[in-house]
Write an enzyme that holds these catalytic residues in place. Structure first.
Site, PDB file in Angstrom:
ATOM      1  N   ASP A   1      19.002  -3.222  24.570  1.00 22.91           N
ATOM      2  CA  ASP A   1      18.143  -2.452  25.473  1.00 22.91           C
ATOM      3  C   ASP A   1      18.812  -2.171  26.825  1.00 22.91           C
ATOM      4  OD1 ASP A   1      15.901  -1.969  27.489  1.00 22.91           O
ATOM      5  OD2 ASP A   1      14.775  -2.063  25.624  1.00 22.91           O
TER       6      ASP A   1
ATOM      7  N   SER B   1      15.212   2.912  27.412  1.00 18.86           N
ATOM      8  CA  SER B   1      14.224   2.286  26.547  1.00 18.86           C
ATOM      9  C   SER B   1      13.072   3.250  26.249  1.00 18.86           C
ATOM     10  CB  SER B   1      13.748   0.980  27.191  1.00 18.86           C
ATOM     11  OG  SER B   1      13.141   0.132  26.244  1.00 18.86           O
TER      12      SER B   1
END
Length: 584
Positions: free
Chosen positions: A454, A340
């Site tokens: 993610d 991320s």
């Protein structure tokens, strides 16, 4: 140093005889039988009766064992002179628990079981040596790590415009200890000569200007680690299929070293025939750059500094402060990974940007204007994601992961397979977009392998990526484990009135906060395992920092900077700086 001559053969060192008097040691030496084993041959197999132990005089031996569950054979250890092999079964009285294979031509001394039993009975003190040896090996096995400490390297030129001999000489100078470089077969040199050369030095770098020659074949047979040299855009000198074979597959790693132009600002791509070679890592080196060559030496020699950056929304700005502190301390990073926002920071470092450049790119992409406000009808997510796409493309362009200055990996979560997906090649912007695709906030990325979101859902602190490569130390920076959503944020009058109208409690986090926090949470067990596999861990004090605090860039980066500086001053990063693996 460059090796032109090697010392004459010396009497083999046998560690467990060191505590004995000269007469007794000589008597035991007389009971040793010399055994020559060709590379690829099995010395003894798992399950066989234990009939002897062996002292390795020259060469290398690989120890492997079958997994009782899967049935697969996995490497356990690489043995170098003057270590012993096969003593565990003699001590336990059981069958061989592993298989020993000569990884290259090897000379060993064999001590039969009757002679061993007599040695232990007459000189119980020798048991102390074997007990310590076994304890060290069991610790490494229990941790699931195969120690990698190459003693011999082969530098092989695959294309024109690279000089293997020159590279080997400079690599030898960059490696620690006494290192020799050898680029031709000395007249009259035999196995004894080469063994004497390797015994007299901590490492030896062999160099060959082309594959397929007798000298190149010998370099490959003697190497613990192979460095294949290529110039960007140049085709291979000859067909490579079957020309880079090792005696035992799966034991000797191959890295591809790309020698870029001295003034290159970005790595140029390889010829497809060279780029398609199966290698462990692709390493970029600017011609004449001592810093780049030192990085190759650390990565190939198992003393690299790996950096893993975790996800955490705006808390990820702390990574920039950590990187600034490392840069000021002169601690160059050799290989990076992240998830991320950690992936964004790690990729910026892998691009070769300075701290000032990284700061400029991150501020332009995330601070000056929010990329997460192009709201839409929430069919797949609250935002369209087009702003994020454009900014990733603007800052990272057409860069590919395999053509970055530093080796880089990042993680996304595959909703199709339910597993983490590792991105180690392909377009960088695409991989980063997948790694930051917060479910419900940003649209997923549709890829041939599945629907990607993610990476923090599956693996928010991917220490395992670098620890599994066994290239050296790993520094993990955890920015997500501190408390979040602990207090009600300050809201304007319209927001408070709307909440009252809808019956939503004042302390209830907003949907964007909830989605962002959810994407940074891996289980406590996986986070603890990640920290256990790291050489060192930094956890900047970020409690109370909202994960959407994009405007708090300066303050968050400063927290990371001060925390890293303090930990460096305390010596907490000394082991990592030395490239030591956890528990070393």
């Amino acid at each position: 140093m460059r090796a032109d001559t090697a010392p004459g053969p010396a009497e083999p060192v046998i560690p467990f005889l060191a505590a004995l008097d000269a007469a007794t040691a000589a008597a035991i030496r007389a009971r040793l039988d010399a055994v020559a084993v060709a590379g690829g041959e099995i010395l003894f197999a798992q399950g066989e009766p234990a009939d002897a132990l062996y002292i390795l005089v020259s060469g290398a031996v690989g120890i492997s064992a079958r997994d009782p569950t899967s049935g697969e054979t996995r490497p356990i250890a690489r043995v170098h002179p003057p270590e012993t092999v096969g003593e565990m079964a003699l001590l336990s009285g059981e069958a061989r628990s592993a298989t020993a294979t000569a990884l290259r031509d090897a000379l060993l001394l064999r001590l039969s079981k009757p002679a061993f039993d007599d040695l232990v009975a007459r000189h119980p003190a020798t048991m102390l040596y074997f007990a310590r040896l076994l304890a060290g090996r069991l610790r490494g096995t229990d941790r699931g790590r195969l120690p990698i400490a190459p003693m011999t390297f082969a530098a092989i030129a695959l294309t024109q415009d690279v000089a293997a001999a020159d590279f080997a000489g400079r690599l030898a100078a960059a490696l620690p200890g006494r290192t020799a470089a050898l680029a031709a077969w000395p007249e009259g040199a035999d196995e004894t000569w080469f063994h004497a050369l390797e015994t007299a030095h901590d490492q030896v770098v062999y160099a060959a200007e082309a594959v397929g020659t007798p000298w190149a074949d010998l370099c490959l047979r003697r190497a613990d680690h192979v460095l294949l040299l290529a110039a960007p855009g140049r085709p291979p000198r000859a067909a490579l299929a079957g020309r880079i074979a090792m005696p035992v597959t799966g034991w000797t790693r191959h890295d591809l070293v790309v020698v870029q132009a001295r003034d290159a600002t970005a790595p140029a791509p390889l010829d497809p025939a060279v780029a398609g070679l199966p290698v462990a890592l692709r390493l970029q080196v600017r011609a004449g750059s001592r810093q780049d060559l030192a990085r190759v030496a650390r990565l190939a020699g198992g003393r690299a500094r790996g950096l893993v950056l975790g996800g955490g929304g705006a808390r990820g700005f702390a990574h920039l402060g950590v990187m600034r502190a490392l840069e000021e301390a002169g601690l160059c990073v050799d290989i990076v990974a992240g998830t991320s926002m950690g992936a964004i920071a790690a990729a910026s470092l892998a691009m070769g940007w300075s701290h000032a450049e990284i700061r400029r790119h991150v501020v332009a992409a995330f601070v000056e204007k929010s990329p997460l406000n192009d709201y839409t009808l929430p069919l797949a997510a609250l935002t369209r994601g087009t702003k994020v796409d454009r900014r990733l493309a603007a800052h990272f362009g057409e860069a590919r992961i395999e053509d970055l200055w530093l080796p880089f990996q990042c993680v996304s979560s595959n909703l199709t397979t339910g597993a983490a997906m590792v991105h180690a090649d392909g377009p960088l912007a695409h991989a980063l977009r997948a790694s930051i695709a917060i479910p419900g906030l940003l649209p997923p990325v549709l890829a041939p392998g599945g629907v990607l979101v993610d990476g923090g859902i599956m693996n928010n602190l991917p220490v395992d990526l670098l620890a599994g490569l066994r290239r050296g130390g790993v520094l993990a920076v955890d920015v997500a484990s501190d408390l979040a959503l602990a207090g009600a944020p300050r809201r304007g009058v319209p927001a408070r009135l709307l909440r009252r109208l809808l019956g939503v409690p004042e302390a209830m986090p907003g949907i964007a906060q909830i989605l962002l926090r959810s994407a940074t949470l891996s289980s406590d067990a996986s986070a603890a395992m990640a920290r256990e596999r790291a050489t060192a861990v930094l956890r900047p004090p970020l409690a109370g920092i909202d994960l959407r605090a994009w405007r708090s860039f300066e303050a968050v980066a400063e927290i990371g900077y001060r925390h890293a500086r303090a930990r460096i001053a305390e010596g907490a990063l000394d082991a990592w700086a030395a490239g030591m693996t956890p528990g070393a």
